[in-house]
Design a protein around this motif. Structure first.
Motif, mmCIF file in Angstrom:
data_model
loop_
_atom_site.group_PDB
_atom_site.id
_atom_site.type_symbol
_atom_site.label_atom_id
_atom_site.label_comp_id
_atom_site.label_asym_id
_atom_site.label_seq_id
_atom_site.Cartn_x
_atom_site.Cartn_y
_atom_site.Cartn_z
ATOM 1 N N ILE A 319 0.854 -1.193 0.000
ATOM 2 C CA ILE A 319 0.000 0.000 0.000
ATOM 3 C C ILE A 319 0.887 1.239 0.000
ATOM 4 N N LEU A 320 1.955 1.174 0.789
ATOM 5 C CA LEU A 320 2.920 2.264 0.804
ATOM 6 C C LEU A 320 4.093 1.876 -0.078
ATOM 7 N N ARG A 321 4.612 2.868 -0.783
ATOM 8 C CA ARG A 321 5.766 2.638 -1.654
ATOM 9 C C ARG A 321 6.957 3.399 -1.108
ATOM 10 N N SER A 322 8.143 2.879 -1.391
ATOM 11 C CA SER A 322 9.333 3.541 -0.845
ATOM 12 C C SER A 322 9.531 4.925 -1.473
ATOM 13 N N ASP A 323 8.917 5.154 -2.650
ATOM 14 C CA ASP A 323 9.089 6.471 -3.269
ATOM 15 C C ASP A 323 7.981 7.462 -2.902
ATOM 16 N N ASP A 324 7.170 7.128 -1.914
ATOM 17 C CA ASP A 324 6.135 8.064 -1.475
ATOM 18 C C ASP A 324 6.752 9.217 -0.680
ATOM 19 N N SER A 325 6.150 10.398 -0.801
ATOM 20 C CA SER A 325 6.606 11.518 0.016
ATOM 21 C C SER A 325 6.097 11.326 1.441
ATOM 22 N N VAL A 326 6.639 12.124 2.360
ATOM 23 C CA VAL A 326 6.219 12.040 3.760
ATOM 24 C C VAL A 326 4.714 12.298 3.882
ATOM 25 N N GLU A 327 4.240 13.318 3.145
ATOM 26 C CA GLU A 327 2.804 13.648 3.218
ATOM 27 C C GLU A 327 1.957 12.468 2.744
ATOM 28 N N GLU A 328 2.403 11.881 1.634
ATOM 29 C CA GLU A 328 1.643 10.750 1.088
ATOM 30 C C GLU A 328 1.600 9.599 2.086
ATOM 31 N N THR A 329 2.742 9.335 2.720
ATOM 32 C CA THR A 329 2.813 8.240 3.675
ATOM 33 C C THR A 329 1.838 8.473 4.828
ATOM 34 N N ILE A 330 1.856 9.668 5.350
ATOM 35 C CA ILE A 330 0.964 9.984 6.478
ATOM 36 C C ILE A 330 -0.491 9.894 6.044
ATOM 37 N N TYR A 331 -0.746 10.483 4.899
ATOM 38 C CA TYR A 331 -2.115 10.529 4.403
ATOM 39 C C TYR A 331 -2.678 9.117 4.182
ATOM 40 N N LEU A 332 -1.897 8.277 3.503
ATOM 41 C CA LEU A 332 -2.373 6.929 3.182
ATOM 42 C C LEU A 332 -2.503 6.064 4.432
ATOM 43 N N SER A 333 -1.569 6.240 5.365
ATOM 44 C CA SER A 333 -1.645 5.453 6.601
ATOM 45 C C SER A 333 -2.948 5.769 7.327
ATOM 46 N N GLU A 334 -3.261 7.047 7.370
ATOM 47 C CA GLU A 334 -4.461 7.461 8.093
ATOM 48 C C GLU A 334 -5.716 6.902 7.415
ATOM 49 N N LEU A 335 -5.740 7.065 6.093
ATOM 50 C CA LEU A 335 -6.906 6.635 5.330
ATOM 51 C C LEU A 335 -7.088 5.118 5.418
ATOM 52 N N PHE A 336 -5.983 4.414 5.225
ATOM 53 C CA PHE A 336 -6.082 2.964 5.238
ATOM 54 C C PHE A 336 -6.410 2.443 6.635
ATOM 55 N N GLY A 337 -5.918 3.145 7.644
ATOM 56 C CA GLY A 337 -6.262 2.782 9.022
ATOM 57 C C GLY A 337 -7.763 2.815 9.233
ATOM 58 N N ARG A 338 -8.410 3.879 8.747
ATOM 59 C CA ARG A 338 -9.877 3.986 8.878
ATOM 60 C C ARG A 338 -10.571 2.846 8.135
ATOM 61 N N LEU A 339 -10.060 2.583 6.944
ATOM 62 C CA LEU A 339 -10.662 1.546 6.108
ATOM 63 C C LEU A 339 -10.597 0.187 6.804
ATOM 64 N N ILE A 340 -9.428 -0.115 7.314
ATOM 65 C CA ILE A 340 -9.222 -1.402 7.969
ATOM 66 C C ILE A 340 -10.133 -1.543 9.186
ATOM 67 N N LYS A 341 -10.259 -0.459 9.933
ATOM 68 C CA LYS A 341 -11.094 -0.516 11.134
ATOM 69 C C LYS A 341 -12.524 -0.911 10.790
#
Lengths: 418, 223
Positions: A319-341
């Motif tokens: 879901i996260l890629r090593s070439d993601d920016s810091v903002e992207e990483t934070i954003y996707l983690s948050e979004l995916f966290g909600r989804l998983i919950k």
């Protein structure tokens, strides 16, 4: 946007809205975008169309009217003529249908997605003989190459290895055209699942089957959707049906690591004793450990307490890629966290009510975010393990069927059949 | 009218043996036999035995096609439902069975029709097949005319010629078909007959559209 995530998001949106009986969601879609996609899609034929529909998750990228048009075009294939049916039986089973079977209906009783079904009898047994349309397998690969550029644009896929998603779909579609494989899968799963109560399978007959012909018992019953809409509903019995369905799926996922990946209402019958009959094992997804382990670790993980573990899993699942920016990483983690919950909510409780509208409105709210978020749309979609495609399809199909039944299930009962 | 010529079983076998030898000779040498003398010598056969059944080498070529047709018909007649079937079903059954027979002799057929392209259906070797197939299709057309008012009836003469053109199209399609089990030829048969009968029965042209899509994909779109 994450392809796996986006596919999931669209499923969510579709099933979420369906469960809440919302209408008019089409208007919220970007009209220009829809028209654009439609114009690309309408030039497609055959399985390319099917794939395109699947990639756009059947309903959600296109306005209803367009989807209906496609569906009509797709299913207006004239049935095979009786002489051709006879020829196919001759070719694959060695003799004319009248000599292979005691009786054989010249008229097909219904059309399956890539074939048609004829009723036959042999030694007093009623049989269903499924005959595949000629040329289906042959056109899949060439059709897929037509869809590819459209899909690349639709999901904003960038980079080298986008092929993995197409290969995954292509392989699954090709598998669906191999009836020998379907027969093997069906027999194996039926045998493995025989301890699960109220669950039935047709018997398959290898001696009357081939790569293009599949013969099984003729099963009497109503499709789940017919059962729900036409029969007087008994709450207890619906819970039992739902429990059976849940046990069947969890047993496959956690024990067999192979799952019937096409849980739509047409693939399940309810018989007169309210047993559940599972049909059509054309699409069976094997769940490899490298996907299974991180995916279900997520379900057990308390994300807020273990942010590091959570992030690691997101990398494992691509879901996260090593070439993601810091903002992207934070954003996707948050979004995916909600989804998983939301998605794993049923696993975290001993008993879960799939008729609960609060659950479905959460799903709906989340899918709204997923499909309308501009930031997400701009990100590279080449992320998410390829296994998400069929696993998401399986889960959302399953949840939706359980919602149709308004079933309340014991989420751990399946373990006793291991 | 069919001319009944009663041959003894022994003679029938002899004739078939000559036909088989002719086909083998052709495939092994990459050309048709050039003289009856040479053909008979290579097969240790007396010329008079050849002339008992055939007038010339070209005559054999025609009789080979005739034999394909008769084989297909005798297979069809074994099916008790064939006689009572509707014209469309009869035609489909004939095509499927005929191509099953051709498949057993594919190498010969490819050789015999090679290099003929557009003129193929005018070839001399096909003339007696043409006569027999046109008689068969004319019968189907007459059957189809029975329950129709006169203004919807179709003249058997013209329509049986059209059926012959269709058979030519299908043979050509089959020659060029490289799909597994020749299943594309099956589709071409199915769709072209559906279309022909749509036109014939004046029903809405759904099959025409379906056939058009198929042809476009197979013949015109890059594959």
């Amino acid at each position: 946007m994450t392809t796996g995530l986006k596919l999931g998001g669209n499923y969510l949106k579709y099933y979420g809205e369906k469960a809440l009986k919302l209408d008019g969601s089409r208007e919220r879609l970007d009209e220009e975008n829809a028209k654009d996609i439609y114009n690309s899609l309408k030039t497609l034929k055959g399985s390319a169309l099917k794939v395109a529909q699947m990639l756009s998750m059947e309903k959600n990228l296109l306005p209803r009217a367009y989807v209906d048009q496609f569906s009509l075009a797709q299913f207006s294939v004239p049935p095979l003529s009786w002489p051709l049916v006879k020829k196919m039986i001759r070719k694959h089973l060695g003799a004319n249908p009248e000599s292979v079977f005691d009786t054989f209906a010249a008229q097909s009783s219904n059309a399956a997605s890539i074939g048609q079904v004829h009723q036959a009898t042999k030694e007093g047994k009623k049989l269903a003989v499924k005959i595949q349309y000629p040329g289906v397998a042959d056109s899949i690969s060439s059709d897929l190459s037509i869809v590819k550029p459209i899909a690349l644009r639709m999901f904003n896929l960038k980079g080298q290895d986008t092929d993995k998603y197409f290969k995954e779909v292509e392989n699954k579609l090709l598998e669906e055209t191999d009836y020998q494989l379907e027969l093997k899968n069906s027999q194996w799963i039926a045998d493995q699942c025989k301890a699960i109560p109220y669950l039935k399978f047709p018997i398959y007959y290898p001696e009357y089957s081939s790569e293009k012909i599949l013969t099984m018992d003729w099963m009497e019953g109503l499709h789940i959707s017919e059962y729900v809409s036409t029969q007087p509903q008994d709450t207890e019995m619906n819970h039992r049906l739902g429990q059976t369905l849940w046990n069947f799926y969890m047993f496959q996922i956690h024990h067999l690591k192979k799952v019937h990946a096409d849980p739509h209402p047409g693939n399940f019958l309810v018989d007169k004793n309210l047993n559940l009959i599972a049909l059509d094992f054309g699409c069976v997804k094997t769940i490899p450990n490298e996907f299974y382990i991180p995916y279900f670790e997520l379900a057990d993980l308390n994300i807020d307490d273990n942010p590091e573990d959570f992030r690691k899993i997101l990398y494992d699942l691509e879901i996260l890629r090593s070439d993601d920016s810091v903002e992207e990483t934070i954003y996707l983690s948050e979004l995916f966290g909600r989804l998983i919950k939301v998605l794993t909510l049923p696993f975290t409780q001993k008993e879960f009510d799939f008729g609960d509208s609060v659950f479905w409105s959460e799903i709906n709210a989340l899918s709204e975010t997923l499909s309308s978020d501009q930031q997400l749309r701009k990100m590279n979609g080449n992320r998410g393990s390829k296994h998400f495609i069929y696993i998401n399809r399986t889960f959302f199909g399953l949840y939706s069927l359980l919602n149709d039944l308004k079933a309340k299930v014991n989420t751990e009962a399946y373990k006793e059949y291991f | 009218m069919q001319i009944k010529y009663i041959m003894s079983l022994k003679e029938e076998k002899e004739k078939l043996a000559i036909i088989t030898a002719f086909m083998n000779y052709t495939l092994e040498n990459d050309h048709f036999p050039k003289s009856v003398f040479k053909f008979c010598k290579d097969n240790n056969m007396e010329e008079k035995n050849f002339y008992k059944f055939f007038g010339s080498l070209d005559g054999v070529k025609g009789i080979i096609w005739e034999t394909f047709y008769k084989n297909a018909m005798s297979l069809l007649e074994k099916d008790e439902n064939f006689e009572g079937a509707k014209p469309k079903e009869k035609l489909l059954s004939f095509y499927f069975t005929f191509f099953e027979v051709l498949l057993l002799n594919r190498s010969y057929v490819l050789f015999a029709l090679s290099g003929s392209d557009n003129m193929m259906m005018k070839m001399g070797q096909l003339s007696s097949l043409r006569k027999m197939f046109k008689a068969f299709s004319a019968e189907l057309i007459e059957d189809g005319n029975v329950d129709k008012p006169s203004y919807l009836q179709h003249p058997p003469k013209i329509f049986s010629e059209a059926a012959w053109v269709q058979l030519g199209f299908l043979i050509k399609f089959w020659i060029e078909d490289s799909s597994a089990d020749f299943e594309k030829t099956d589709q071409a048969i199915e769709k072209s007959v559906q279309t022909a009968f749509d036109v014939f029965d004046n029903t809405p042209l759904t099959a025409l559209v379906d056939f058009g899509k198929f042809l476009w994909k197979e013949k015109f779109a890059a594959s």
